[in-house]
Design a protein around this motif. Sequence first.
Motif, PDB file in Angstrom:
ATOM      1  N   TYR A   1       0.167   1.472 -10.992  1.00 24.63           N
ATOM      2  CA  TYR A   1      -0.749   2.204 -11.873  1.00 24.63           C
ATOM      3  C   TYR A   1      -0.108   2.424 -13.251  1.00 24.63           C
ATOM      4  N   LYS A   2       1.143   2.839 -13.275  1.00 18.79           N
ATOM      5  CA  LYS A   2       1.832   3.075 -14.542  1.00 18.79           C
ATOM      6  C   LYS A   2       1.931   1.793 -15.365  1.00 18.79           C
ATOM      7  N   ARG A   3       2.212   0.672 -14.686  1.00 18.17           N
ATOM      8  CA  ARG A   3       2.338  -0.593 -15.409  1.00 18.17           C
ATOM      9  C   ARG A   3       0.992  -1.042 -15.981  1.00 18.17           C
ATOM     10  N   VAL A   4      -0.062  -0.954 -15.191  1.00 13.55           N
ATOM     11  CA  VAL A   4      -1.385  -1.360 -15.659  1.00 13.55           C
ATOM     12  C   VAL A   4      -1.831  -0.478 -16.819  1.00 13.55           C
TER      13      VAL A   4
ATOM     14  N   LEU B   1       2.135  -8.124  -6.913  1.00 12.44           N
ATOM     15  CA  LEU B   1       3.190  -8.773  -7.692  1.00 12.44           C
ATOM     16  C   LEU B   1       4.541  -8.096  -7.484  1.00 12.44           C
ATOM     17  N   GLN B   2       4.559  -6.771  -7.497  1.00  7.67           N
ATOM     18  CA  GLN B   2       5.820  -6.032  -7.368  1.00  7.67           C
ATOM     19  C   GLN B   2       6.506  -6.281  -6.029  1.00  7.67           C
ATOM     20  N   VAL B   3       5.725  -6.623  -5.017  1.00 12.03           N
ATOM     21  CA  VAL B   3       6.295  -6.854  -3.692  1.00 12.03           C
ATOM     22  C   VAL B   3       6.726  -8.310  -3.505  1.00 12.03           C
ATOM     23  N   ILE B   4       5.906  -9.256  -3.957  1.00  7.54           N
ATOM     24  CA  ILE B   4       6.209 -10.660  -3.642  1.00  7.54           C
ATOM     25  C   ILE B   4       7.018 -11.370  -4.730  1.00  7.54           C
ATOM     26  N   GLU B   5       7.018 -10.833  -5.953  1.00  2.79           N
ATOM     27  CA  GLU B   5       7.764 -11.517  -7.019  1.00  2.79           C
ATOM     28  C   GLU B   5       9.253 -11.658  -6.696  1.00  2.79           C
ATOM     29  N   PRO B   6       9.939 -10.614  -6.213  1.00  3.53           N
ATOM     30  CA  PRO B   6      11.364 -10.781  -5.903  1.00  3.53           C
ATOM     31  C   PRO B   6      11.624 -11.852  -4.841  1.00  3.53           C
ATOM     32  N   MET B   7      10.712 -12.021  -3.896  1.00  2.00           N
ATOM     33  CA  MET B   7      10.870 -13.036  -2.857  1.00  2.00           C
ATOM     34  C   MET B   7      10.879 -14.435  -3.443  1.00  2.00           C
ATOM     35  N   PHE B   8       9.917 -14.698  -4.327  1.00  2.00           N
ATOM     36  CA  PHE B   8       9.776 -16.041  -4.881  1.00  2.00           C
ATOM     37  C   PHE B   8      10.755 -16.285  -6.024  1.00  2.00           C
ATOM     38  N   ASP B   9      10.951 -15.265  -6.861  1.00  2.00           N
ATOM     39  CA  ASP B   9      11.797 -15.467  -8.044  1.00  2.00           C
ATOM     40  C   ASP B   9      13.226 -15.864  -7.667  1.00  2.00           C
ATOM     41  N   ALA B  10      13.720 -15.346  -6.560  1.00  2.00           N
ATOM     42  CA  ALA B  10      15.088 -15.664  -6.132  1.00  2.00           C
ATOM     43  C   ALA B  10      15.258 -17.144  -5.829  1.00  2.00           C
TER      44      ALA B  10
ATOM     45  N   CYS C   1       0.802  -1.232   0.000  1.00  2.00           N
ATOM     46  CA  CYS C   1       0.000   0.000   0.000  1.00  2.00           C
ATOM     47  C   CYS C   1       0.830   1.274   0.000  1.00  2.00           C
ATOM     48  N   LEU C   2       2.147   1.143  -0.030  1.00  2.86           N
ATOM     49  CA  LEU C   2       2.977   2.333  -0.108  1.00  2.86           C
ATOM     50  C   LEU C   2       2.669   3.113  -1.386  1.00  2.86           C
ATOM     51  N   ARG C   3       2.704   4.425  -1.276  1.00  3.87           N
ATOM     52  CA  ARG C   3       2.349   5.287  -2.409  1.00  3.87           C
ATOM     53  C   ARG C   3       3.218   5.001  -3.627  1.00  3.87           C
ATOM     54  N   ALA C   4       4.516   4.852  -3.409  1.00  2.00           N
ATOM     55  CA  ALA C   4       5.427   4.614  -4.539  1.00  2.00           C
ATOM     56  C   ALA C   4       5.088   3.311  -5.244  1.00  2.00           C
ATOM     57  N   ASN C   5       4.753   2.294  -4.468  1.00  2.00           N
ATOM     58  CA  ASN C   5       4.426   0.999  -5.058  1.00  2.00           C
ATOM     59  C   ASN C   5       3.122   1.062  -5.846  1.00  2.00           C
TER      60      ASN C   5
END
Length: 458
Positions: free
Chosen positions: A57-60, A132-141, A48-52
Amino acid sequence: MIDYRIGAISHDKSGEGGTGARPTEEQQSYRVKDEPCVLAINLMEKICLRANLNQAYKRVKANKGAAGVDGLTIDKLGEYIRNHKEKLVQTLLEGSYAPQPVRKVMIPKPDGGERQLGIPTVVDRLVQQAILQVIEPMFDAEFSESSYGFRPKRSAHDALKQASKYVEEGYVWEVDMDLEKFFDKVNHDILMSRLARRIGDKKLLKLIRAYLTAGIMQDGVVMSRHEGTPQGGPLSPLLSNVLLDELDKELERRGHKFCRYADDQNIYVRSERAGKRVFESVKKFLETRLKLKVNEKKSAVAKVSERKFLGYRIQQDSKLTIAPEALSRAKDKIRLITRRNRGVSFEQVIKEINQFLIGWQNYFKLSKWLGTIRDLDAWIRRKLRCYKLKQKKRCYPIVKYLINLGIPARDAWNTGKSSKGWWRLSHCPPVDRALSNEWFATEGLISLYQRQTELLTV
């Protein structure tokens, strides 16, 4: 203060040193590096961070896409967020956000049949992208090096290059396993248990489960969903990789050579006998452990040169060539563009063909067989000659046009008065000379053969 790090789970119910919850059996079976058992906590706050959210929004918005069941379009998303951002963030943090049903869309598959897409609302796509932007790096590694689909800095070309290396090493037999309606058959409980091995935020797990079970709307009727993760939302590719990573780890444990791109799984072995043994054991693993069904009609154990992988075929000498099915689909697209009853200008047809061919060749640039490319070039020029002749319609305009291009009057009249059909007429010598390769170059048509030759010599 929000803790965005991976936090260790404490076995002490007091909660000191962790989340305060005893790890489940699923969680205890997972290990990260040398830590005893770890979960990522406080993820919803980071989502929920504003930057995230701004990045999501930009990606969608860049991905565009159709509206969901509520009819809200991408163009209206910005205004909606400005008016409802605080409420959206509040419901996410409270764990009360409820996804809307997805809109069912059926699209044709290249090899026949239809594929089901579930189009979420643009707001749900925004939230999924933020997750996705938050959890993808956790799993992808933690994903296997042999997994290439829908992963950052990895592509189908990487998978094809690795597969060709296996063939070069002598693994010339392929176990091609097709999962029957994979995205429609994913077991929710199994998938959620895999997510719970890394995610310690109960609100996030609840939200992901809500996305999985959100109904699907067709013809105004909402149907409940108890399995599957329909393609169409940003989270779906990652969730499929989370589930199939267990298969990857099992194949690695067994020492197999394999490449996986989403649900497209190929295992490379040295003999047919080994391939059949691997097929049966992996099939058993998929059906018992992951509750996934193998489509035996589309699966096979065969030499690599007899099967296709991501639109290519790998020959026995490890060279990559274009699969006949992919070539056939390209011709179907060209036929649509060059329909002689379209009523658009020849210049527009050339423009549309160039747009298609540039993207098509960028994908098939790994092909080493120039003969196939040269033949396709010639076929495209002949289709365009048909289109040009049909535009002239009658004898005299055809004759006049050929004479203007330098064809002797006698040859031009013989061509114009011919009773041959447009396809046969397009390959007669006067038309070949008038609408030559050089003439097409002046009209702006790109040459696949020339471009491919330049790519292979770089």
